[in-house]
Design an enzyme around this catalytic site. Structure first.
Site, PDB file in Angstrom:
ATOM      1  N   ASP A 171       0.895  -1.266  -0.156  1.00 39.28           N
ATOM      2  CA  ASP A 171      -0.090  -0.030   0.091  1.00 39.28           C
ATOM      3  C   ASP A 171       0.915   1.239  -0.096  1.00 39.28           C
ATOM      4  OD1 ASP A 171       0.819  -0.868   2.427  1.00 39.28           O
ATOM      5  OD2 ASP A 171      -1.254  -0.421   3.355  1.00 39.28           O
ATOM      6  N   GLU A 225      -5.778   3.699   4.055  1.00 36.80           N
ATOM      7  CA  GLU A 225      -6.301   4.422   5.299  1.00 36.80           C
ATOM      8  C   GLU A 225      -7.598   4.990   5.179  1.00 36.80           C
ATOM      9  OE1 GLU A 225      -4.427   4.210   8.037  1.00 36.80           O
ATOM     10  OE2 GLU A 225      -2.433   3.788   7.282  1.00 36.80           O
TER      11      GLU A 225
END
Ligand SMILES: [Zn+2]
Length: 402
Positions: free
Chosen positions: A80, A141
């Site tokens: 990520d 997130e």
């Protein structure tokens, strides 16, 4: 065999470049350009980018000979790429300038590590049976980048749907430096937020019987939730319900029209998650109904429980212990309470999510600043290990029978 020193240095330099320029959410143009720049140096890689977001999917084809009647397994590796709206206070020379965003969850290490694994696998593709999908993901997130990538064909990027999927996540505290930590079954909590609006009818505070007051009804919901958690759910498969935000009204002598509760729900099994959300809805509707008021329930954010496949955890453990010795792996006794949208991949493909201790040297893992802290420091000396582990997880997979 460990990764070449030149590649290790390149991966660490790349991580520091990324660390100096964190970006947020779905749009990470600088990060995406930096990733594409690095990937351009890997021969024969099939690279594509996402629509409406800065994702990158890279497919590396194995070239090891394949026995008759078999096909190549497809292994997905995730990195990520997004940062957080945190002002870094570490004093590191490569901290972002201007301040205000930070790679406070170590995703810069994940991005650099995945690049490194693809570069290393590129050098060893003659021994690689698998086809490998490199998943460079935005918005871990925030906005569920993983699900968007799945909707855009991530899992079929190499042809057949991915057979196994792996992700590493670095920790600036809690776990020993360089140690890989995982467990079979649930490893990260499911997270669901609900916004509950109690609809009454406002009026003068002196004559509440002439209005419909949502405030005591909302208060009853807050308390009722805690009874629900302890009376309807097994203490050995716990759930958490927190009302973190509660608003109503403007002045003491005015009955407001509405009251709003923001609830976060955490679960550690798919079964509990499936039961908890309807149970909370039933509770708030029932309480509102008992008092003759209306209620709206709106889901705000949904992350499934991250569930590791036991066989893939065993496999990953074997690969890690084979590379670094039995000390390098530790089994986690209970899931982590945070959430992770790699869960969306693991709902569809068996795999393992593995934590990696990156506490800086000289710091105690029990007291070092945790992920998301402005003081969190991730020691990138763990990166060569991360690269080797990710590459090892792909190299270890044999042919799949047709
Ligand atoms: Zn993270």
């Amino acid at each position: 065999m460990s990764i070449p020193a030149e590649l290790a240095a390149d991966v660490i330099a790349f991580r520091r470049e990324l660390h100096a320029h964190p970006e947020l959410d779905l749009e990470l143009p600088q990060t995406q350009a930096a990733v594409l720049g690095r990937l351009a140096g890997i021969e024969g890689l099939e690279v594509s980018t996402g629509e409406g977001m800065s994702s990158v999917v890279a497919v590396l084809r194995g070239e090891a000979p394949l026995p008759e009647g078999t096909r190549r397994p497809v292994v997905l590796l995730r990195g990520d790429m997004d940062g957080l709206p945190v002002t870094e206070e570490t004093g590191l020379p490569y901290a972002p300038d201007p301040a205000g965003t930070m790679h406070a969850c170590g995703h810069d290490l994940h991005t650099a590590g995945l690049y490194g694994a693809l570069a290393y696998l590129g050098q060893r593709r003659g021994e690689l049976v698998a086809d490998v999908i490199g998943m460079f993901q935005p918005a871990e997130e925030t906005d569920g980048g993983a699900l968007r990538m799945i909707e855009q064909g991530l899992l079929e990027a190499a042809g057949p749907r991915a057979d196994a999927a792996f992700a590493l996540h670095v920790y600036s505290a809690k776990y020993e430096h360089g140690r890989f930590v995982s467990r079979p079954g649930s490893i990260q909590a499911g997270c669901d937020d609900l916004i509950v609006t109690v609809r009454g009818r406002g009026g003068h505070g002196s004559v509440p019987h002439l209005s419909q007051d949502p405030v005591p009804v909302a208060a009853e919901m807050v308390l009722g939730l805690q009874s629900l958690v302890t009376r309807q759910f097994d203490a050995f498969d716990p759930v958490v319900a927190t009302v973190g935000h509660l608003t109503a009204g403007t002045a003491s002598n005015i009955v407001p029209d509405t009251a709003t509760l923001s609830i976060t729900l955490r679960t550690f099994s798919a079964g509990s998650r499936a039961r908890l959300i309807p149970a909370v809805e039933r509770l708030v509707r029932g309480i509102a109904d008992a008092h003759g008021l209306g209620v709206d329930v709106r889901p705000d954010c949904e992350f499934p429980v991250t569930v590791n496949d036991p066989a893939e955890v065993d496999y990953a453990r074997g690969v890690i212990e084979g590379l670094f010795g039995s000390e390098a792996y530790e089994e986690l006794p209970a899931p982590e309470p945070g959430s992770e949208d790699f869960s969306e991949v693991l709902l569809r493909v068996p795999g393992a999510y593995i934590l990696l201790g990156a506490v800086p040297p000289g710091q105690d893992p029990h007291t070092a600043p945790t992920n998301h802290s402005p003081l969190a420091v991730f020691d990138d000396a763990v990166l060569p290990r991360a690269v080797e582990a990710l590459a090892g997880l792909a190299l270890g997979k044999g042919p799949v029978a047709l």
